[in-house]
Design a protein around this motif. Structure first.
Motif, PDB file in Angstrom:
ATOM      1  N   ASN A  67      12.284 -31.352  42.924  1.00 31.40           N
ATOM      2  CA  ASN A  67      12.161 -32.017  44.220  1.00 31.40           C
ATOM      3  C   ASN A  67      12.044 -30.994  45.342  1.00 31.40           C
ATOM      4  O   ASN A  67      12.365 -29.816  45.153  1.00 31.40           O
ATOM      5  CB  ASN A  67      13.373 -32.914  44.472  1.00 31.40           C
ATOM      6  N   ARG A  98      17.703 -28.570  44.552  1.00 31.14           N
ATOM      7  CA  ARG A  98      16.338 -29.124  44.554  1.00 31.14           C
ATOM      8  C   ARG A  98      15.888 -29.527  43.159  1.00 31.14           C
ATOM      9  O   ARG A  98      15.167 -30.507  42.998  1.00 31.14           O
ATOM     10  CB  ARG A  98      15.360 -28.095  45.121  1.00 31.14           C
ATOM     11  N   GLN A 133      13.599 -32.060  36.729  1.00 30.80           N
ATOM     12  CA  GLN A 133      13.135 -32.773  37.921  1.00 30.80           C
ATOM     13  C   GLN A 133      13.037 -31.780  39.063  1.00 30.80           C
ATOM     14  O   GLN A 133      14.038 -31.155  39.421  1.00 30.80           O
ATOM     15  CB  GLN A 133      14.100 -33.905  38.272  1.00 30.80           C
ATOM     16  N   SER A 137       7.357 -33.833  44.564  1.00 30.26           N
ATOM     17  CA  SER A 137       8.180 -33.796  43.362  1.00 30.26           C
ATOM     18  C   SER A 137       7.324 -33.817  42.111  1.00 30.26           C
ATOM     19  O   SER A 137       6.193 -34.330  42.113  1.00 30.26           O
ATOM     20  CB  SER A 137       9.122 -35.012  43.336  1.00 30.26           C
TER      21      SER A 137
END
Length: 120
Positions: A83, A66, A81, A17
């Motif tokens: 991920n 994601r 973000q 991440s």
């Protein structure tokens, strides 16, 4: 002088991440849509995600589930973000925003880009 400055890129292993940030600064009257695009060598810049001033989001199919986009209107900042990163997410990520400066017309601004590399 209005500008966008990104941060948070780097090298991460597949499945990892990262969190990208983009802050707008200068004599800003208002900011409407903010978002992120990405580009790999030899290819056109592609859409990743956008968020309106009220918080409505839109994502590219390749990142849905994601990546998560959010913004702090008081801080004039948008966050991405990332991920479950995949090698195909490797690119230079560019912040984008529709900004109305205090004394000039609304236009689109771009950041300088931040490199995201996903590799084992």
């Amino acid at each position: 002088q209005v500008q966008l400055v990104e941060s948070g890129g780097g090298l991460v292993q597949p499945g990892g991440s990262l969190r990208l940030s983009c802050v707008a600064s200068g004599t800003i009257g208002s900011i409407s849509t903010m978002g992120w695009y990405r580009q790999t060598p030899g290819n056109q810049r592609e859409f990743v995600a956008t968020i309106t001033a009220s918080g409505s989001t839109n994502y590219a199919d390749s990142v849905k589930g994601r990546f998560t986009l959010s913004r702090d209107n008081f801080k004039k900042t948008v966050y991405l973000q990332l991920n479950s990163l995949k090698p195909e997410d490797t690119a230079v990520y560019y912040c984008n925003a529709e900004i109305r400066p205090l004394y000039t017309a609304t236009r689109t601004y771009w950041g300088q880009g931040t490199q995201v590399s996903v590799s084992s």
